[in-house]
Write a protein that holds these residues in place. Structure first.
Motif: not given
Ligand code: C2E
Ligand code: CA
Ligand code: CA
Length: 577
Positions: A34-36, A95-99
């Motif tokens: 999912l991260v990739i 949260l980190i990715f979105q921000l």
């Protein structure tokens, strides 16, 4: 109880509750994937949004920039999947990715004037809200799970560890080959405090006893550790560790006894509480949880029998033998020879009073026609190796009854429960014996339930599980009898492929007199339901108990209130009424 022990018990409980957890997390590989996927989708969103070129799709000229929305949706989907599937870690990552995306989008819109990022910014905001909502609702489920776990290991009234906690703790000690003493304790004349001063005072006394002992065990210095638990009512238990010899064990018990016997003042009344103590040592006396409990309890009962108010007694093997049992053994042999083992049927109902079926219970008369109680002759038959014959006599008569019912009422859905002793269950020809009877009476296995006492889960789990699988393969149901008395751990229960949990009468008796007992029964029912088991309460004697059981979600009732054990003809009348 020392802090490290509390922590250790807690860790054990955490482990068990994790096993019980309703929903397991997805595998790590899915997280990485999912991260990739998220990173790729984000990179493509940026590339597409900056591109000014065109491509042809189904004869239409399409701007590369319009694909930015597609890639952005894909990355948002990855974010939501992370939060749903990976709980805390997934939430923080999401949260980190979105921000991180926000400053990039703001720069694109306000500095680089890339307006195609505007819908993306809104999508980003809504996804953030969705992720937070998902996380908060997960937190709620987590709190609920923790609450159940707490109820499962802690005695509500005193806050001490309960029987589940103590059996988990012992399991751990046995696994690590640690020597320890199990001490069973019963307060003297506690009933008279309850009867004369009321249950509230009784509860205060129990809490004071628990406080004194918990404080003392925390204060104890040196190598000896004492784990204090409340089992039920006025029964407590210690696990003593780190002693050199038996004298150390007795000295430790005496220290706790002295603490107990100090004057207790409640509402200006003075009380002098005493207790009897029976103990057994592991590994000298026994090497498994079940026998340790049985032996320390046997020593306690012997100590009580001697009527010395604060007696401390070590278990001796011959405590278990007596002249009386020889006489009973002779009677069982005689009854088997004369074919005079009969049976009674006790009805079981669902909570709305619809008949579920019957439990078959062995009955025996001696040659003078006196009834011998099963509570007396069953344990003797077990020890003498005669129990399999008794079980089979009852099973055969019960199957004959079932075939009578089904012949007269083809669509009947009643279930006949038969008790099977552990010794019998473990015999190699057990399944063949059962099959022969089923074939003889032509009864469908789905109408038969085998009741197995909780203790086998501890003694010989592997072999028992294999037997139970065989029983289930034949299509019969399995009930765990006397649940709550055998100190089985939650993790064992989790592995045990049964259909029905039978809560022992001793808990039902106390249920409406103490809040902690009611909570205990409610906890057993919740645990049963988490494990997808139906729960039946045994020994229900009055309407008030039925009302409470209804409130706390019990599925079935068995007890004198709706039907005593009865001869076959009376049972037939109930079926056809
Ligand atoms: P159990 O399997 O726990 O059976 C329930 C016992 O509780 C029965 O006692 C029943 O008569 C009694 N009981 C049910 N409702 C009430 C109630 O409301 N109040 C009170 N005071 N008692 C109630 P019973 O028939 O004396 O059987 C005692 C035990 O003997 C059984 O306990 C079971 O462990 C064993 N047993 C009976 N039949 C067999 C058998 O065929 N095979 C084996 N292996 N054990 C059996
Ligand atoms: Ca039973
Ligand atoms: Ca029972």
């Amino acid at each position: 109880m020392t802090r490290s022990e509390t922590r250790q018990t807690r860790n054990n409980m955490d482990k068990v509750m994790r096993e019980l957890s309703l929903k397991k997390e997805a595998p790590k590989s899915a997280f990485i994937l999912l991260v990739i996927l998220y990173i790729i989708a984000t990179v493509f969103t940026v590339i597409a949004s900056r591109s000014e070129g065109y491509t042809t799709l189904f004869d239409n000229r399409v701007q590369y920039a319009s694909f930015a929305g597609v890639f952005s949706s894909l990355s948002n989907m990855c974010i939501i999947c992370l939060a749903v599937l990976f709980r805390r870690v997934g939430f923080i990552t999401a949260l980190i990715f979105q921000l991180l995306q926000v400053p990039m989008m703001i720069i694109n819109i306000f500095v680089r004037h890339v307006t195609t990022n505007l819908p993306g910014l809104f999508m980003n905001f809504f996804t953030l809200v969705a992720v937070i909502v998902i996380y908060l609702s997960y937190q709620k489920v987590l709190r609920y799970q923790q609450n159940i776990r707490d109820q499962a290991v802690r005695d509500r009234l005193t806050g001490l560890p309960n029987r589940f906690a103590i059996s988990e703790f012992m399991e751990d000690l046995i696994k690590h080959n640690e020597k320890f003493a199990v001490v069973s304790i019963d307060l003297n004349d506690f009933k008279s405090i309850n009867d004369t001063m009321g249950h509230e005072t009784g509860d205060i006394v129990l809490c004071e006893v628990a406080d004194r002992w918990a404080r003392l065990s925390e204060l104890m210095k040196g190598s000896i550790n004492v784990f204090v638990a409340r089992i039920t009512g006025d029964e407590f238990m210690f696990i003593i560790r780190g002693y050199e010899d038996e004298a150390d064990v007795e000295k430790t018990i005496i220290t706790f006894r002295t603490e107990l016997e100090r004057k207790m003042t409640i509402d200006d009344c003075d009380y002098f509480i005493t207790a009897c103590y029976g103990y057994a040592l592991c590994p000298t006396d026994g090497r498994n949880i079940d026998s340790m409990f049985a032996y320390s309890n046997a020593a306690l009962h012997e100590a009580k029998r001697m009527s010395i108010s604060n007696y401390i007694l070590h278990f001796k093997a011959d405590t278990l033998n007596s002249e009386k049992s020889k006489e009973t053994e002779r009677k069982v042999r005689e009854a088997l020879e004369n074919n005079s083992i009969s049976f009674n049927l006790q009805p079981q109902y669902d909570i709305n009073h619809k008949l579920r079926g019957f439990e078959a219970l062995a009955r025996m008369k001696d040659s003078e026609g006196n009834i011998v109680s099963p509570a007396e002759f069953i344990p003797v038959a077990e020890k003498a190796g005669l129990i399999d014959q008794v079980d089979m006599r009852v099973f055969e008569q019960a199957m004959e009854f079932l075939s009578d019912v089904l012949r007269a009422k083809k669509d009947s859905d009643i279930i006949i429960s038969c008790n099977v002793s552990v010794r019998h269950l473990m015999k190699n020809n057990f399944i063949d014996e059962i099959k022969n009877v089923i074939v003889k009476y032509q009864v469908p296995a789905s109408h038969i339930e085998i009741e197995i006492t909780e203790s086998i889960m501890i003694d010989s789990l592997e072999k028992a599980l294999q037997r139970i699988d065989e029983i289930k393969e034949m299509g019969m149901k399995v009930a765990i009898d006397d649940f709550g008395t055998g100190y089985s751990s939650l993790s064992y229960l989790n592995n045990f492929p049964s259909d029905l949990l039978k809560i022992d009468k001793s808990f039902i008796d106390l249920m409406n007199t103490s809040d902690s007992s009611k909570q205990y029964v409610a906890t057993i029912i919740s645990i049963g339901h988490i494990l997808n088991l139906n729960v039946i309460s045994e020994g229900v004697e009055d309407e008030a108990q039925i009302e409470t059981l209804k409130q706390i979600g019990c599925d079935y009732i068995q007890g004198y209130v709706w039907g005593r054990p009865m001869p076959k003809d009376e049972a037939l009348e109930i079926v056809f009424s």
